[in-house]
Design a protein around this motif. Structure first.
Motif, PDB file in Angstrom:
ATOM      1  N   PRO A  80       0.812  -1.225   0.000  1.00 48.30           N
ATOM      2  CA  PRO A  80       0.000   0.000   0.000  1.00 48.30           C
ATOM      3  C   PRO A  80       0.843   1.272   0.000  1.00 48.30           C
ATOM      4  N   LEU A  81       1.988   1.224   0.679  1.00 47.29           N
ATOM      5  CA  LEU A  81       2.842   2.410   0.759  1.00 47.29           C
ATOM      6  C   LEU A  81       3.496   2.722  -0.575  1.00 47.29           C
ATOM      7  N   MET A  82       4.037   1.714  -1.242  1.00 48.18           N
ATOM      8  CA  MET A  82       4.859   1.934  -2.423  1.00 48.18           C
ATOM      9  C   MET A  82       4.077   1.879  -3.731  1.00 48.18           C
ATOM     10  N   PHE A  83       3.007   1.094  -3.765  1.00 44.60           N
ATOM     11  CA  PHE A  83       2.334   0.872  -5.038  1.00 44.60           C
ATOM     12  C   PHE A  83       0.845   1.208  -5.019  1.00 44.60           C
ATOM     13  N   GLY A  84       0.289   1.467  -3.836  1.00 40.16           N
ATOM     14  CA  GLY A  84      -1.131   1.785  -3.728  1.00 40.16           C
ATOM     15  C   GLY A  84      -1.977   0.530  -3.776  1.00 40.16           C
ATOM     16  N   GLY A  85      -3.066   0.565  -3.081  1.00 40.53           N
ATOM     17  CA  GLY A  85      -3.965  -0.591  -3.054  1.00 40.53           C
ATOM     18  C   GLY A  85      -3.526  -1.616  -2.035  1.00 40.53           C
ATOM     19  N   PRO A  86      -4.494  -2.320  -1.439  1.00 37.24           N
ATOM     20  CA  PRO A  86      -4.192  -3.267  -0.371  1.00 37.24           C
ATOM     21  C   PRO A  86      -3.632  -4.579  -0.903  1.00 37.24           C
ATOM     22  N   PHE A  87      -3.071  -5.338   0.000  1.00 35.40           N
ATOM     23  CA  PHE A  87      -2.646  -6.698  -0.320  1.00 35.40           C
ATOM     24  C   PHE A  87      -3.858  -7.508  -0.769  1.00 35.40           C
ATOM     25  N   ASP A  88      -3.676  -8.302  -1.820  1.00 41.42           N
ATOM     26  CA  ASP A  88      -4.765  -9.126  -2.354  1.00 41.42           C
ATOM     27  C   ASP A  88      -4.246 -10.561  -2.476  1.00 41.42           C
ATOM     28  N   ALA A  89      -4.817 -11.461  -1.713  1.00 41.48           N
ATOM     29  CA  ALA A  89      -4.366 -12.852  -1.737  1.00 41.48           C
ATOM     30  C   ALA A  89      -4.498 -13.464  -3.127  1.00 41.48           C
ATOM     31  N   ALA A  90      -5.441 -12.971  -3.915  1.00 40.43           N
ATOM     32  CA  ALA A  90      -5.661 -13.530  -5.248  1.00 40.43           C
ATOM     33  C   ALA A  90      -4.504 -13.231  -6.200  1.00 40.43           C
ATOM     34  N   THR A  91      -3.762 -12.163  -5.929  1.00 38.21           N
ATOM     35  CA  THR A  91      -2.651 -11.795  -6.811  1.00 38.21           C
ATOM     36  C   THR A  91      -1.286 -12.087  -6.180  1.00 38.21           C
ATOM     37  N   TRP A  92      -1.282 -12.710  -5.014  1.00 38.73           N
ATOM     38  CA  TRP A  92      -0.033 -12.921  -4.273  1.00 38.73           C
ATOM     39  C   TRP A  92       0.980 -13.750  -5.061  1.00 38.73           C
ATOM     40  N   ASP A  93       0.560 -14.821  -5.687  1.00 42.38           N
ATOM     41  CA  ASP A  93       1.508 -15.654  -6.429  1.00 42.38           C
ATOM     42  C   ASP A  93       2.175 -14.861  -7.551  1.00 42.38           C
ATOM     43  N   ARG A  94       1.414 -14.002  -8.199  1.00 44.76           N
ATOM     44  CA  ARG A  94       1.969 -13.196  -9.284  1.00 44.76           C
ATOM     45  C   ARG A  94       2.889 -12.093  -8.755  1.00 44.76           C
ATOM     46  N   GLU A  95       2.556 -11.535  -7.593  1.00 41.33           N
ATOM     47  CA  GLU A  95       3.337 -10.427  -7.054  1.00 41.33           C
ATOM     48  C   GLU A  95       4.503 -10.870  -6.180  1.00 41.33           C
ATOM     49  N   ARG A  96       4.543 -12.127  -5.827  1.00 40.90           N
ATOM     50  CA  ARG A  96       5.590 -12.604  -4.914  1.00 40.90           C
ATOM     51  C   ARG A  96       7.009 -12.290  -5.411  1.00 40.90           C
ATOM     52  N   PRO A  97       7.339 -12.499  -6.706  1.00 40.78           N
ATOM     53  CA  PRO A  97       8.693 -12.154  -7.159  1.00 40.78           C
ATOM     54  C   PRO A  97       9.031 -10.670  -6.961  1.00 40.78           C
ATOM     55  N   VAL A  98       8.031  -9.817  -7.134  1.00 35.45           N
ATOM     56  CA  VAL A  98       8.248  -8.381  -6.907  1.00 35.45           C
ATOM     57  C   VAL A  98       8.525  -8.132  -5.428  1.00 35.45           C
ATOM     58  N   ALA A  99       7.755  -8.786  -4.564  1.00 34.19           N
ATOM     59  CA  ALA A  99       7.975  -8.652  -3.119  1.00 34.19           C
ATOM     60  C   ALA A  99       9.363  -9.141  -2.728  1.00 34.19           C
ATOM     61  N   GLU A 100       9.797 -10.240  -3.309  1.00 33.50           N
ATOM     62  CA  GLU A 100      11.129 -10.773  -2.999  1.00 33.50           C
ATOM     63  C   GLU A 100      12.213  -9.777  -3.384  1.00 33.50           C
ATOM     64  N   ARG A 101      12.035  -9.130  -4.526  1.00 38.66           N
ATOM     65  CA  ARG A 101      13.043  -8.142  -4.956  1.00 38.66           C
ATOM     66  C   ARG A 101      13.066  -6.942  -4.018  1.00 38.66           C
TER      67      ARG A 101
END
Length: 232
Positions: A123-144
């Motif tokens: 939410p701080l860096m990209f806007g919008g809340p965490f969404d469990a439905a998109t977590w698998d797709r966003e996980r590599p971004v989170a890791e970086r």
């Protein structure tokens, strides 16, 4: 006199892709290794610019190693785009709020809870809340982002940049960057706000004209200095 340019990327794109409004033949594009610390980045820049005296362009966190480097070697000028120089603005409410949130998130990542890290940081860096439905797709971004260098704690001080002709370009969308730019402007920098691209005002057509005008002022200053110098 031709102007040498060095372009320093932020935490995202590298090379000419990080500067889409810049002619790829107009300068040298620095690329940092993903695992390089800010100190290592600064020393790489020192080696790259030691004898060139270029105009250095830097985006976001790229301004941090640049500030450390120009404290050691001279440059002709600086163009800092949304510079993430948090160390010069410590104590200001928006700065401390950002640092506190990111520190909390990184503590979760360090404890092995990447999902909680992303729930705080997204939410701080990209806007919008965490969404469990998109977590698998966003996980590599989170890791970086969990491994990305932080832009504070490196000892950057205003004195490192003092006396260097400087253009600071911000997007007019974020109190943190405007606060840091304001401090640099109070110390003599030219500050221009280009609205419409948020954290990447260098993507706007007006950026090229703004940079050219700044470089022209440097050429005028150099010509005036050479005119005043005695003939040897």
């Amino acid at each position: 006199m031709s102007i040498r340019r060095v372009y320093v990327h932020g935490a995202g794109r590298q090379g000419p892709d990080a500067w889409p409004r810049v002619d790829p033949a107009s300068g040298v594009f620095t690329a940092f290794a993903p695992e390089a610390s800010v100190g290592q980045q600064a020393q790489q820049l020192v080696r790259d610019i030691r004898d060139a005296r270029p105009v250095v362009y830097a985006h976001s966190i790229g301004a941090v190693p640049v500030a450390l480097a120009v404290d050691q070697v001279p440059v002709r000028g600086l163009v800092l785009v949304e510079p993430a120089l948090y160390d010069i603005a410590r104590g200001a409410e928006p700065i401390e709020r950002h640092i506190a949130i990111v520190s909390e998130a990184r503590a979760q990542a360090d404890a092995g809870d990447l999902r909680s890290f992303w729930a705080i940081l997204r939410p701080l860096m990209f806007g919008g809340p965490f969404d469990a439905a998109t977590w698998d797709r966003e996980r590599p971004v989170a890791e970086r982002w969990a491994r990305t260098n932080l832009p504070w704690g490196h000892g950057v001080r205003e004195r490192m940049l003092r006396g260097i002709p400087m253009l600071v370009v911000t997007g007019g969308w974020n109190d943190e960057y405007e606060r840091m730019a304001g401090l640099l402007a109070a110390d003599g920098a030219q500050h221009v706000v280009l609205r419409g691209a948020r954290h990447r005002p260098m993507d706007l057509p007006a950026f090229a004209d703004t940079a050219r005008a700044f470089e022209a002022s440097l050429s005028t200053q150099t010509a005036a200095a050479e005119t005043r110098s005695p003939t040897r």
